[in-house]
Design an enzyme around this catalytic site. Structure first.
Site, short mmCIF file in Angstrom:
data_model
loop_
_atom_site.label_atom_id
_atom_site.label_comp_id
_atom_site.label_asym_id
_atom_site.label_seq_id
_atom_site.Cartn_x
_atom_site.Cartn_y
_atom_site.Cartn_z
N GLU A 223 0.89 -1.17 0.00
CA GLU A 223 0.00 0.00 0.00
C GLU A 223 0.92 1.21 0.00
O GLU A 223 1.41 1.63 1.05
CB GLU A 223 -0.90 -0.03 1.24
CG GLU A 223 -1.82 -1.24 1.32
CD GLU A 223 -2.97 -1.19 0.32
OE1 GLU A 223 -3.24 -0.10 -0.24
OE2 GLU A 223 -3.60 -2.23 0.10
N CYS A 257 -2.33 9.44 2.28
CA CYS A 257 -1.84 8.83 1.04
C CYS A 257 -2.72 9.16 -0.16
O CYS A 257 -2.24 9.22 -1.27
CB CYS A 257 -1.73 7.33 1.21
SG CYS A 257 -3.28 6.56 1.70
P1 NAD Z 1 7.99 4.83 5.22
O1 NAD Z 1 8.03 4.04 3.97
O2 NAD Z 1 9.13 5.71 5.54
O3 NAD Z 1 7.80 3.88 6.50
C1 NAD Z 1 6.73 2.96 6.65
C2 NAD Z 1 7.15 1.83 7.56
O4 NAD Z 1 8.25 1.16 6.96
C3 NAD Z 1 7.59 2.23 8.96
O5 NAD Z 1 7.04 1.32 9.91
C4 NAD Z 1 9.11 2.08 8.91
O6 NAD Z 1 9.64 1.69 10.16
C5 NAD Z 1 9.28 0.97 7.90
N1 NAD Z 1 10.58 1.04 7.21
C6 NAD Z 1 11.36 2.13 7.00
N2 NAD Z 1 12.48 1.79 6.33
C7 NAD Z 1 12.40 0.46 6.13
C8 NAD Z 1 13.27 -0.49 5.50
N3 NAD Z 1 14.42 -0.12 4.95
N4 NAD Z 1 12.90 -1.78 5.46
C9 NAD Z 1 11.72 -2.16 6.00
N5 NAD Z 1 10.85 -1.32 6.60
C10 NAD Z 1 11.20 -0.02 6.66
O7 NAD Z 1 6.62 5.66 5.13
P2 NAD Z 1 6.06 6.75 6.13
O8 NAD Z 1 6.90 7.99 6.01
O9 NAD Z 1 5.83 6.17 7.47
O10 NAD Z 1 4.62 7.02 5.47
C11 NAD Z 1 4.43 7.88 4.39
C12 NAD Z 1 4.25 7.12 3.09
O11 NAD Z 1 3.27 6.11 3.24
C13 NAD Z 1 3.72 8.01 1.97
O12 NAD Z 1 4.40 7.71 0.79
C14 NAD Z 1 2.25 7.61 1.86
O13 NAD Z 1 1.67 7.83 0.60
C15 NAD Z 1 2.32 6.16 2.19
N6 NAD Z 1 1.03 5.70 2.66
C16 NAD Z 1 0.32 4.84 1.89
C17 NAD Z 1 -0.93 4.42 2.30
C18 NAD Z 1 -1.76 3.48 1.49
O14 NAD Z 1 -2.71 2.94 2.03
N7 NAD Z 1 -1.45 3.26 0.22
C19 NAD Z 1 -1.44 4.86 3.52
C20 NAD Z 1 -0.68 5.74 4.28
C21 NAD Z 1 0.57 6.14 3.85
#
Ligand code: NAD
Length: 483
Positions: A223, A257
């Site tokens: 997602e 998002c």
């Molecule tokens: P992010 O990708 O930075 O982090 C999300 C999660 O991934 C966190 O729990 C983090 O600890 C983990 N993570 C970070 N680096 C990682 C790695 N190298 N390996 C594995 N896991 C890792 O995202 P964010 O800043 O928390 O959220 C914002 C993003 O999420 C935006 O791009 C937004 O569009 C997206 N988003 C999508 C949806 C959807 O339903 N499609 C919903 C909400 C947010």
């Protein structure tokens, strides 16, 4: 335990693996939970949310340093309760084995699809809706008969703390494990051999997660994010569109998002749109700095990123309109007013990266085809919004563009409909949850053939030059003579 303690929990690869093994062993001992058992898990989650709702709302408020309790209630707590209700209502129908057509070659046999739980589902949560995006996939996973391990967001530690306590009270560590920590822990977490992994987060991290999951051939639901456009048709009252867009864009200060990322407006209506949008935002948020209805930016880093992107656009020739109705100062807060950005060009970061905050580029277009081409020339977005009363043109947009979901004359609300799948396409994600598609996503659709006492194979089996085989082939070729 305070948030800091939670973040310091020992979460090495070994301890995480032990946690997964424990849950999987429990699943293996009871691999086919009945509808009542699934409902019991959903009911316990429901009770937990009701008991902890005030603390969860307060925790999110603290994590954001200001998030409207109404928003947390509307966009996190109530949708999870709604999802639980919806899943329970449909479970009987979904769990039923589905009878399928038997081909001639299997005459006498019965065929069916058996929907089986996968086992243990891993769930990785972002910070922007730290309750809903953790618990909503869990609802789907439970409905399909799975157990779960959830990795909370390090940027919402207070919420992680309350979720840990809540899930620990209502579920045993053989049903659910909550894992807290930063990137290192997340990296170990996504390396675990889950039976399915749901990752919600950025497209960039999504690629890393999919690579890690590939090592175990763990199927993933991604997602992700992206730039979700809104297109306003020339015939649509631009003030009405601006009002509807303002409602959605203001939520969580654009940190959603599916927030409208940029707006495509007929060239002659640019000024009217900017005016109407500014008026609508000012009406929702007449003050900002001390207004608890207007959400702060989650961290300094995210605020700096947004401010840098505004500066970058300005330096490259954009016109910026700041909507700050009572001329507030934002000193000492993480709040950022809504910025409407016009005169944009493709070399600006606001037109390249997902905005994820209170910035709104507005792009003029002359012909609808031009707007469609503009969208199609870019990554497939998570959502697309189109404003037009004309149904036929709406269908044209549906057919000629790709996106995870669409709202017509509206923004964002498709995510609130439990009876529809939610998910992106291409760079905005893969797989779905919510709806029956969610149940299927977390189940193995197992094909089953049941043969009775009659064994048709015995008649046609080798040596192949036998009469029954030859008749069967002739008959089939006669059946398929014409396409
Ligand atoms: P992010 O990708 O930075 O982090 C999300 C999660 O991934 C966190 O729990 C983090 O600890 C983990 N993570 C970070 N680096 C990682 C790695 N190298 N390996 C594995 N896991 C890792 O995202 P964010 O800043 O928390 O959220 C914002 C993003 O999420 C935006 O791009 C937004 O569009 C997206 N988003 C999508 C949806 C959807 O339903 N499609 C919903 C909400 C947010």
């Amino acid at each position: 335990m305070n948030a800091k303690d939670v973040m310091e929990t020992d979460n090495t690869g070994t301890t995480l693996r032990a946690s997964l093994d424990k849950i999987r062993a429990a699943y293996t001992r009871s691999p086919a939970p009945t509808r009542e058992e699934r409902k019991d898990r959903l009911n316990r989650l429901h009770k937990g949310i009701i008991e902890y709702k005030d603390r969860l709302v307060a925790a999110v408020d603290k994590d954001f340093d200001g998030r409207a309790p109404a928003e947390t209630m509307m966009a996190e707590i109530l949708p999870v309760l709604e999802g639980i209700h919806y899943n329970k209502k449909n479970l009987r129908k979904w769990m039923r084995q589905s009878r399928r057509d038997v081909p001639l070659a299997l005459m006498g046999a019965k065929t069916k699809v058996h929907y089986q739980p996968l086992g243990v589902v891993g769930i990785v949560v972002p910070w922007n809706f730290p309750i809903f995006l953790g618990l909503s996939p869990m609802v789907g996973a439970f409905a399909a008969g799975n157990r779960a391990m959830i990795k909370t967001s390090e940027f919402a530690p207070e919420t992680a703390n309350v979720l840990t306590e809540m899930l620990g009270k209502y579920f045993s560590d053989e049903e659910v494990a909550v894992v807290n920590g930063g990137v290192e822990v997340a990296t170990e977490f996504t390396k675990l051999p889950f039976d399915h992994l749901v990752f919600t987060g950025s497209t960039q991290v999504g690629k890393i997660v999919m690579r890690a999951a590939a090592e175990n051939l763990t199927p993933v639901t991604l997602e992700l994010g992206g730039k979700s456009p809104a297109i306003i048709h020339d015939s649509f009252p631009v003030e009405e569109a601006a009002k509807r867009i303002a409602f959605g864009k203001g939520l969580n200060a654009g940190q959603v998002c599916v927030s409208p990322d940029y707006i495509m407006v007929p060239r002659s209506k640019m000024n009217a749109f900017v005016e109407a949008f500014s008026k609508a935002i000012a009406k929702h948020y007449p003050t900002l700095a001390s207004n608890s209805d207007y959400t702060s930016i989650i961290t300094e880093r995210q605020r700096d990123r947004l401010v840098d992107n505004i500066r970058d656009a300005e330096e490259k020739g954009a016109t910026i309109k700041v909507i700050n109705p009572s001329n507030d100062s934002f000193e000492g807060t993480r709040k950022l007013p809504m910025h409407v950005i016009t005169d944009v060009s493709d070399d600006m970061r606001v037109m390249q990266e997902e905005i994820f905050g209170p910035l709104l580029p507005v792009v003029p277009y002359d012909k609808l085809e031009e707007a469609i081409d503009y969208v199609n020339d870019r990554d497939r977005p998570l959502a697309l919004y189109y404003f037009d009363w004309d149904t036929a043109r709406g269908e044209k947009i549906l057919n000629e563009t790709h996106s995870g979901g669409v709202c017509i004359n509206e923004v964002m609300t498709h995510t609130m409909v439990d009876d529809m799948p939610f998910g992106g396409v291409g760079p905005s994600g893969m797989g779905h949850y919510h709806g029956k598609e969610g149940f299927l996503n977390f189940s193995k659709a197992k094909a089953v053939v049941r043969k009775g006492r009659f064994d048709g194979n015995a008649w046609v089996a080798a040596p192949w030059n036998n009469m029954f085989f030859n008749i069967m082939v002739k008959f089939q070729l006669w059946r398929f003579k014409k396409p």
